[in-house]
Design an enzyme around this catalytic site. Sequence first.
Site, PDB file in Angstrom:
ATOM      1  NE  ARG A  46      -0.596   1.853   3.643  1.00  0.00           N
ATOM      2  CZ  ARG A  46       0.682   2.719   3.817  1.00  0.00           C
ATOM      3  NH1 ARG A  46       1.525   1.971   4.142  1.00  0.00           N
ATOM      4  NH2 ARG A  46       0.396   4.018   3.728  1.00  0.00           N
ATOM      5  N   GLY A  47       0.279   2.408  -0.162  1.00  0.00           N
ATOM      6  CA  GLY A  47       0.935   3.835  -0.186  1.00  0.00           C
ATOM      7  C   GLY A  47       1.221   4.037  -1.680  1.00  0.00           C
ATOM      8  CG  ASP A 235      -3.239   8.000  -1.813  1.00  0.00           C
ATOM      9  OD1 ASP A 235      -3.138   8.788  -0.654  1.00  0.00           O
ATOM     10  OD2 ASP A 235      -2.783   6.882  -1.998  1.00  0.00           O
ATOM     11  CE  LYS A 245      -5.740   5.733   3.779  1.00  0.00           C
ATOM     12  NZ  LYS A 245      -6.626   4.835   3.223  1.00  0.00           N
TER      13      LYS A 245
HETATM   14  O1  MRU Z   1      -4.624   3.203   1.610  1.00  0.00           O
HETATM   15  P1  MRU Z   1      -3.319   3.564   1.837  1.00  0.00           P
HETATM   16  O2  MRU Z   1      -2.717   2.969   3.030  1.00  0.00           O
HETATM   17  O3  MRU Z   1      -2.596   3.134   0.466  1.00  0.00           O
HETATM   18  O4  MRU Z   1      -3.259   5.314   1.792  1.00  0.00           O
HETATM   19  C1  MRU Z   1      -1.957   5.648   1.654  1.00  0.00           C
HETATM   20  C2  MRU Z   1      -2.154   7.189   2.068  1.00  0.00           C
HETATM   21  O5  MRU Z   1      -2.948   7.793   2.015  1.00  0.00           O
HETATM   22  C3  MRU Z   1      -0.760   7.750   2.173  1.00  0.00           C
HETATM   23  O6  MRU Z   1      -0.943   8.829   2.945  1.00  0.00           O
HETATM   24  C4  MRU Z   1      -0.488   8.322   0.833  1.00  0.00           C
HETATM   25  O7  MRU Z   1      -0.492   7.066  -0.101  1.00  0.00           O
HETATM   26  C5  MRU Z   1       0.835   8.819   0.708  1.00  0.00           C
HETATM   27  S1  MRU Z   1       2.275   7.563   0.756  1.00  0.00           S
HETATM   28  C6  MRU Z   1       3.591   8.259   0.600  1.00  0.00           C
END
Ligand code: MRU
Length: 341
Positions: A46-47, A235, A245
């Site tokens: 994820r991320g 994202d 997020k």
């Molecule tokens: O649902 P996730 O855990 O993939 O969401 C990730 C986020 O919202 C992070 O804050 C975002 O991807 C930035 S990652 C460097």
Amino acid sequence: MRTIDWDDTKNCIIFVDQTKLPLARHIIECADVNTLAEAIGTLSIRGAPALGVAGAFGIALAAQTSKAKSPIDLVQELEGAAEVLRNTRPTAINLSWGIDRVLRKAKTGHSITQVKELALEEAKAIADDDVEICKKIGANGAKLLEDGDVVLTHCNAGRMACVDWGTALGVVRSAIEENKRIKVIATETRPLNQGSRITAWELLQDNIPVTLITDSMAGHVIKSGMVDKILVGADRIVEEAVFNKIGTYTLSVIAKEHKIPFYVAAPMSTFDFEKHAQDIEIEERGPQELKYFGDMQIAPLDAKAYNPAFDATPMDNVTAIITEKGVFYPPLSFEELKGLE
Ligand code: MRU
């Protein structure tokens, strides 16, 4: 080990299973695209930047495991794999960006061997670049942090959201490398707790001071003067807004109210130069994430639940966006930024 990598001996993708953190650092060896798609869907990987690399390695994996008899058939198979991977999570643009970059390169191959080699080379280059890019984001962002700063972050925009180093947490790491004493406040980030499970864990691994709060404590903590700066990842960034997020928008409103700088750290690959805010799909995840905590039921099963995974923070609430190409202050000129890609 990097968060996600390619294993040349086993010819497969390897990554840390983030659903098991912080209790176990379990490594997954992934040798087929459907397993990878499932791992992305369950947030094992994820991320946004890590998803870009996962998409890239996914196409490389589809190429390596293909039994196609011609380059045309092989490319067609790769396009099928791209669709499967693309459909896993809609909001982070990096996933499609990584997939498309490898697809484009693979299509320049004239033989099956060449297509396979080009796909893998490009995916590995994307993974290596990600580390370099995060280091540059870190160096650019570190200039905005002062010795003694307390930084509040949300979700996980650290090394576990990237290949290594991190975006928002990369800025913290780079500032600490410059001998600045930085402390972090991490929101737990319900419902999947990327803040408490992953951010707190990875900062403690590096002995970076971190204090955990629940999401609902952020207003009180900021109003009490305990936070100097807010630093989050992204994202997808469009001209009018930053998608990140769920809960990021709320933090931006509180930051504005209390005149706290609100910084976003992200690679240029997170910018979407084609779409506008109203065109972006916000991933809605299942109600079980609100009704269970692990295996434990924490809500009536027949309660209605709404579970959007991301929100949009208007550019008016953003102090600056920290990228590998520099720090940009809204209002942004997307024409100029596009030229920097
Ligand atoms: O649902 P996730 O855990 O993939 O969401 C990730 C986020 O919202 C992070 O804050 C975002 O991807 C930035 S990652 C460097």
